[in-house]
Design an enzyme around this catalytic site. Sequence first.
Site, PDB file in Angstrom:
ATOM      1  N   LYS A 114      16.600  37.451  51.821  1.00 20.55           N
ATOM      2  CA  LYS A 114      15.071  37.424  51.740  1.00 20.55           C
ATOM      3  C   LYS A 114      14.631  36.107  52.317  1.00 20.55           C
ATOM      4  O   LYS A 114      13.360  35.882  53.173  1.00 20.55           O
ATOM      5  CB  LYS A 114      14.401  37.737  50.696  1.00 20.55           C
ATOM      6  CG  LYS A 114      14.584  39.204  50.451  1.00 20.55           C
ATOM      7  CD  LYS A 114      13.721  39.866  49.084  1.00 20.55           C
ATOM      8  CE  LYS A 114      13.612  41.282  48.996  1.00 20.55           C
ATOM      9  NZ  LYS A 114      13.029  41.785  47.875  1.00 20.55           N
ATOM     10  N   LYS A 198      19.868  48.381  56.049  1.00 20.32           N
ATOM     11  CA  LYS A 198      19.214  49.161  54.802  1.00 20.32           C
ATOM     12  C   LYS A 198      17.836  49.889  55.228  1.00 20.32           C
ATOM     13  O   LYS A 198      17.019  49.076  55.850  1.00 20.32           O
ATOM     14  CB  LYS A 198      19.087  48.322  53.490  1.00 20.32           C
ATOM     15  CG  LYS A 198      18.899  48.908  52.130  1.00 20.32           C
ATOM     16  CD  LYS A 198      18.866  47.870  51.323  1.00 20.32           C
ATOM     17  CE  LYS A 198      17.511  47.057  51.222  1.00 20.32           C
ATOM     18  NZ  LYS A 198      17.143  46.017  49.962  1.00 20.32           N
ATOM     19  N   LYS A 201      11.038  48.665  53.304  1.00 19.94           N
ATOM     20  CA  LYS A 201       9.611  48.564  53.797  1.00 19.94           C
ATOM     21  C   LYS A 201       9.322  47.534  54.533  1.00 19.94           C
ATOM     22  O   LYS A 201       8.363  47.326  55.221  1.00 19.94           O
ATOM     23  CB  LYS A 201       8.821  48.684  52.503  1.00 19.94           C
ATOM     24  CG  LYS A 201       9.254  47.728  51.213  1.00 19.94           C
ATOM     25  CD  LYS A 201       8.348  47.963  49.866  1.00 19.94           C
ATOM     26  CE  LYS A 201       9.512  47.684  48.670  1.00 19.94           C
ATOM     27  NZ  LYS A 201       9.029  48.296  47.706  1.00 19.94           N
TER      28      LYS A 201
END
Length: 333
Positions: A114, A198, A201
Amino acid sequence: MSKKIFSGVQPTGNLHLGNYLGAIKNFVDLNNDNQNECIFCVVDLHAITVKQEQDQLTNNIRETAATFIASGIDPSKSIIFNQSKVHAHAEGSWILSCMAPMGWLNRMTQFKEKAGKDKEKASVGLYIYPILMASDILLYDATHVPVGEDQKQHLELTRDIAQKFNKDFGCEDFLRVPEPLIKKNFSRIMSLKDGLKKMSKSDPSDLSRINLTDTKDEIINKIKKAKTDSLPIPNEYQELNERLEAKNLLGIYSSILDQTLDKTLKEFGGKNFSDLKSQLAEVLSSKISPISDEIKKLIDDQNYLDKVLAEGANKAEVIAGKKIKEMKKIIGF
Ligand code: TYM
């Protein structure tokens, strides 16, 4: 055996099929078993580890609660609340962050993913995010935590932190060491456009995921455009290891119908992807569209959603408040 279930979902918009099959669908099954005590949390404190727009965050908190209810979680049986309403989460997180060595956090792969290349600019909150997650779980003496595969490492950290706290303060079994509940074959739903990524969103392409608010036509269109390969569907599971997009679509089909991958392979082995895609689009739209319709209906009833969240927070506060009090006493406060 009765289980104490705790899990959380971030209110960051665009809840998708990965969230549903990896987590929320399991929440519903656990909620339906009368022996379980379930707590499902909208983890809004986690959401602000990356920048959020204020109005959107408020709406997303309600939408996440609406998604829980629309999927089949009954607020009269399970506690549904948002994390920021119960002070103990942040307080517990601070205490645990003073117990957890940095070396443990440095191993967290999700932070590395991230934060990306520019780690220096990532928030401190993003770095200590797994500790807040440990606090969430440990405050409720959760025995089982249903999550997707991507949260496995965070749960291992939670277990390590619980054991270290108990050892450091000589209070064996005070913090309950929770078990992860991760569905075997279907705990990692991949992007419809890339079997290596994956479903997420944050993927810029909306075609990569089925959102839980998608209409029937959008679902059909996305499945039609999903990436596949040019070979027929195999008969054997082993052959899927090299064919990730095929594996993902077959996995989604199996998971949504609660059937084994073997059964799905028997149904589609030797056939073309167009057969699988048309069946899959139909099954998905029949399962997801009613949820989507219900989410939209519930979002219009803000008073109801706010009431569910407030009542849930009151109940959660009683449990977490007691635990944090005991925790502070153990520490010497
Ligand atoms: P979050 O909000 O990213 O995701 C919510 C749940 O959805 C699962 N999930 C997936 N499962 C399968 N395939 C996918 N592509 C996929 N994408 C997401 C996640 O594994 C998760 O179960 N840190 C957590 C939230 C959290 C939490 C907790 C969970 C905070 N505190 C305490 C359990 C217990 C998170 O970011 O989930």
